[in-house]
Design an enzyme around this catalytic site. Sequence first.
Site, PDB file in Angstrom:
ATOM      1  N   ILE A 216       0.594  -1.211  -0.001  1.00 43.17           N
ATOM      2  CA  ILE A 216      -0.155  -0.321  -0.150  1.00 43.17           C
ATOM      3  C   ILE A 216       1.075   1.436   0.428  1.00 43.17           C
ATOM      4  O   ILE A 216       0.383   2.696  -0.988  1.00 43.17           O
ATOM      5  CB  ILE A 216      -0.891  -0.060   1.021  1.00 43.17           C
ATOM      6  CG1 ILE A 216      -2.055  -1.119   1.022  1.00 43.17           C
ATOM      7  CG2 ILE A 216      -1.832   1.246   1.744  1.00 43.17           C
ATOM      8  CD1 ILE A 216      -3.005  -1.933   2.239  1.00 43.17           C
TER       9      ILE A 216
ATOM     10  N   THR B  82      -4.652   5.462   7.612  1.00 43.41           N
ATOM     11  CA  THR B  82      -5.314   3.974   6.965  1.00 43.41           C
ATOM     12  C   THR B  82      -5.054   2.699   7.998  1.00 43.41           C
ATOM     13  O   THR B  82      -5.112   1.963   6.984  1.00 43.41           O
ATOM     14  CB  THR B  82      -5.374   4.034   5.679  1.00 43.41           C
ATOM     15  OG1 THR B  82      -4.346   3.850   5.140  1.00 43.41           O
ATOM     16  CG2 THR B  82      -6.163   5.553   5.296  1.00 43.41           C
ATOM     17  N   SER B  83      -3.740   2.679   8.639  1.00 42.66           N
ATOM     18  CA  SER B  83      -3.610   1.321   8.787  1.00 42.66           C
ATOM     19  C   SER B  83      -4.034   0.596   9.638  1.00 42.66           C
ATOM     20  O   SER B  83      -4.778  -0.351   9.669  1.00 42.66           O
ATOM     21  CB  SER B  83      -1.927   1.276   8.622  1.00 42.66           C
ATOM     22  OG  SER B  83      -1.412   1.771  10.449  1.00 42.66           O
ATOM     23  N   ARG B  84      -3.870   0.897  10.873  1.00 38.30           N
ATOM     24  CA  ARG B  84      -4.312  -0.025  12.358  1.00 38.30           C
ATOM     25  C   ARG B  84      -4.595   1.104  13.409  1.00 38.30           C
ATOM     26  O   ARG B  84      -3.401   2.001  13.360  1.00 38.30           O
ATOM     27  CB  ARG B  84      -3.989  -1.148  12.335  1.00 38.30           C
ATOM     28  CG  ARG B  84      -3.851  -2.658  11.733  1.00 38.30           C
ATOM     29  CD  ARG B  84      -4.858  -2.610  11.825  1.00 38.30           C
ATOM     30  NE  ARG B  84      -5.626  -3.707  10.988  1.00 38.30           N
ATOM     31  CZ  ARG B  84      -6.439  -4.271   9.136  1.00 38.30           C
ATOM     32  NH1 ARG B  84      -6.275  -3.384   9.354  1.00 38.30           N
ATOM     33  NH2 ARG B  84      -6.360  -5.260   9.079  1.00 38.30           N
TER      34      ARG B  84
ATOM     35  N   ASP C 135      -9.439   6.269   9.503  1.00 36.45           N
ATOM     36  CA  ASP C 135     -10.049   5.707   8.834  1.00 36.45           C
ATOM     37  C   ASP C 135      -9.710   4.491   9.716  1.00 36.45           C
ATOM     38  O   ASP C 135     -10.994   2.931   9.282  1.00 36.45           O
ATOM     39  CB  ASP C 135      -9.352   4.902   7.507  1.00 36.45           C
ATOM     40  CG  ASP C 135     -11.023   4.062   6.319  1.00 36.45           C
ATOM     41  OD1 ASP C 135     -11.903   4.420   6.939  1.00 36.45           O
ATOM     42  OD2 ASP C 135      -9.789   2.600   6.286  1.00 36.45           O
TER      43      ASP C 135
ATOM     44  N   GLU D 221     -11.799   0.838  17.913  1.00 40.52           N
ATOM     45  CA  GLU D 221     -12.883   0.509  17.402  1.00 40.52           C
ATOM     46  C   GLU D 221     -13.688  -0.743  16.465  1.00 40.52           C
ATOM     47  O   GLU D 221     -15.051  -0.980  16.112  1.00 40.52           O
ATOM     48  CB  GLU D 221     -12.202   0.862  14.989  1.00 40.52           C
ATOM     49  CG  GLU D 221     -11.464  -0.822  14.797  1.00 40.52           C
ATOM     50  CD  GLU D 221     -10.958  -0.428  13.056  1.00 40.52           C
ATOM     51  OE1 GLU D 221     -10.254   0.752  13.009  1.00 40.52           O
ATOM     52  OE2 GLU D 221     -11.277  -0.828  12.625  1.00 40.52           O
TER      53      GLU D 221
ATOM     54  N   HIS E  23     -13.125   2.617   9.122  1.00 41.91           N
ATOM     55  CA  HIS E  23     -12.272   1.376   7.901  1.00 41.91           C
ATOM     56  C   HIS E  23     -12.881   0.900   6.363  1.00 41.91           C
ATOM     57  O   HIS E  23     -13.679   0.042   7.026  1.00 41.91           O
ATOM     58  CB  HIS E  23     -11.901   0.143   9.001  1.00 41.91           C
ATOM     59  CG  HIS E  23     -11.771  -0.677   8.808  1.00 41.91           C
ATOM     60  ND1 HIS E  23     -10.512  -1.205   9.957  1.00 41.91           N
ATOM     61  CD2 HIS E  23     -10.646  -0.881   8.240  1.00 41.91           C
ATOM     62  CE1 HIS E  23      -9.797  -2.502   9.501  1.00 41.91           C
ATOM     63  NE2 HIS E  23      -9.693  -2.295   8.468  1.00 41.91           N
ATOM     64  N   GLN E  24     -13.598   2.253   5.858  1.00 41.83           N
ATOM     65  CA  GLN E  24     -13.905   1.827   5.000  1.00 41.83           C
ATOM     66  C   GLN E  24     -12.378   2.001   3.507  1.00 41.83           C
ATOM     67  O   GLN E  24     -13.065   2.310   2.290  1.00 41.83           O
ATOM     68  CB  GLN E  24     -15.081   2.613   4.069  1.00 41.83           C
ATOM     69  CG  GLN E  24     -14.589   4.165   4.225  1.00 41.83           C
ATOM     70  CD  GLN E  24     -15.486   4.943   3.492  1.00 41.83           C
ATOM     71  OE1 GLN E  24     -16.536   5.517   4.055  1.00 41.83           O
ATOM     72  NE2 GLN E  24     -15.800   5.056   1.928  1.00 41.83           N
ATOM     73  N   ALA E  25     -11.593   1.974   3.909  1.00 45.13           N
ATOM     74  CA  ALA E  25     -10.698   2.397   2.980  1.00 45.13           C
ATOM     75  C   ALA E  25     -10.527   1.093   1.744  1.00 45.13           C
ATOM     76  O   ALA E  25     -10.184   1.168   0.795  1.00 45.13           O
ATOM     77  CB  ALA E  25      -9.024   1.981   3.606  1.00 45.13           C
ATOM     78  N   PHE E  26     -10.705  -0.165   1.983  1.00 46.23           N
ATOM     79  CA  PHE E  26     -10.509  -1.374   1.307  1.00 46.23           C
ATOM     80  C   PHE E  26     -11.549  -1.683   0.199  1.00 46.23           C
ATOM     81  O   PHE E  26     -11.704  -2.993  -0.483  1.00 46.23           O
ATOM     82  CB  PHE E  26     -10.856  -2.721   2.404  1.00 46.23           C
ATOM     83  CG  PHE E  26     -11.689  -2.699   3.117  1.00 46.23           C
ATOM     84  CD1 PHE E  26     -11.779  -2.613   3.942  1.00 46.23           C
ATOM     85  CD2 PHE E  26     -12.343  -3.871   2.806  1.00 46.23           C
ATOM     86  CE1 PHE E  26     -13.245  -3.008   5.034  1.00 46.23           C
ATOM     87  CE2 PHE E  26     -13.729  -4.198   3.506  1.00 46.23           C
ATOM     88  CZ  PHE E  26     -13.756  -3.450   4.025  1.00 46.23           C
TER      89      PHE E  26
END
Length: 330
Positions: free
Chosen positions: A154, A231-233, A257, A262, A294-297
């Site tokens: 990424i 956007t990782s964790r 993200d 979460e 958490h919608q990056a994927f």
Amino acid sequence: MRVAVFSTTSYDRRFLEAANDHRHELDYYEPSLSAATAPLTGKAQAVCAFVNDTLDAPCLERLAKGGVRLIALRCAGFNNVDLKAAHANGITIARVPAYSPHAVAEHTLALILTLNRKTHRAYNRVREGNFALDGLLGFDLHGKTAGVVGTGKIGQVVLRILGGFGCECLAFDPYPNPDVEALGVRYVSKAELLAQSHIITLHCPLTPETHHFIDEAAISACRPGVMLVNTSRGGVIDTHAVIAGLKSGVIGSLALDVYEEESELFFRDHSAEIIRDDLFARLLTFPNVLITGHQAFFTQEALTSIAEITLQNINNFAQTGHPVHAVTMD
Ligand code: NAD
């Protein structure tokens, strides 16, 4: 094989069914997986789990007692799995190591551009007939220094895109990659990346080494006004420290993200409830904070690929006793 799928949403079911093609019996459960929900697996030999399922020792023991031999994660990260306990209980862990790095990288850029040019705020203003520009001032990405932490699949796509915007790109990774250097990216120390970057974006996995990578000390070493993007964790940044950094102004803007806590919030509709997480609620009060759940994927291509690779792991395990992409302890 009989597979118990946890944390199921309508889209999980749609993409998994298409990839399964009636080969395995997939039982879908909406609750997330934990020791408390593990008995739902019934007679399943495999479990399909997602990012916020809690695969700790008590959960894995219960799954093993019920006859589960495979956990097929439908994600890349495996920080939510106690690998030692899985090994001790004879459970094989499989994951989807790569599906679409473009999905996550492009979402990262969406966050950077939105946060910078405030299009989310402009959208609401214009719909209310307010065409004033005060408060919407951004900066040119061109010529700015961007620091990328983690130059794996990424991080590399992010670096290519940022290079296209004309950013000077710095990187920090314990394993420098010559392909990345060939892009004109300079590997630097953590201290230099923090001190030089106008934008810092995080693309490393969550490990004991990266837990709270961005903490109070890191924030005090940042260029004042830095834009921080994660956007990782969630655990890669210390939320308390980041809130203090936003209040002091050292952090000029923040896009997330992912969030440390979460699992209690994301992937579900809580719009009619009170948010009991005071830290998260505090983050939502800042005008310069942008959060997605958490919608990056979340692209067609990524979901297709995640479902197909998850089913490949299950097929291979059913046929040979080994998934295609096993997670090992080393
Ligand atoms: P990857 O394994 O290809 O790359 C990770 C990189 O991080 C590697 O180059 C590794 O050397 C580096 N790294 C390891 N320890 C580090 C440290 N201490 N400091 C700096 N760098 C370090 O992984 P990827 O596919 O690029 O994914 C990166 C992360 O993105 C995943 O671990 C996952 O947590 C997260 N992710 C988020 C979403 C989402 O929807 N938000 C989706 C997929 C992945």
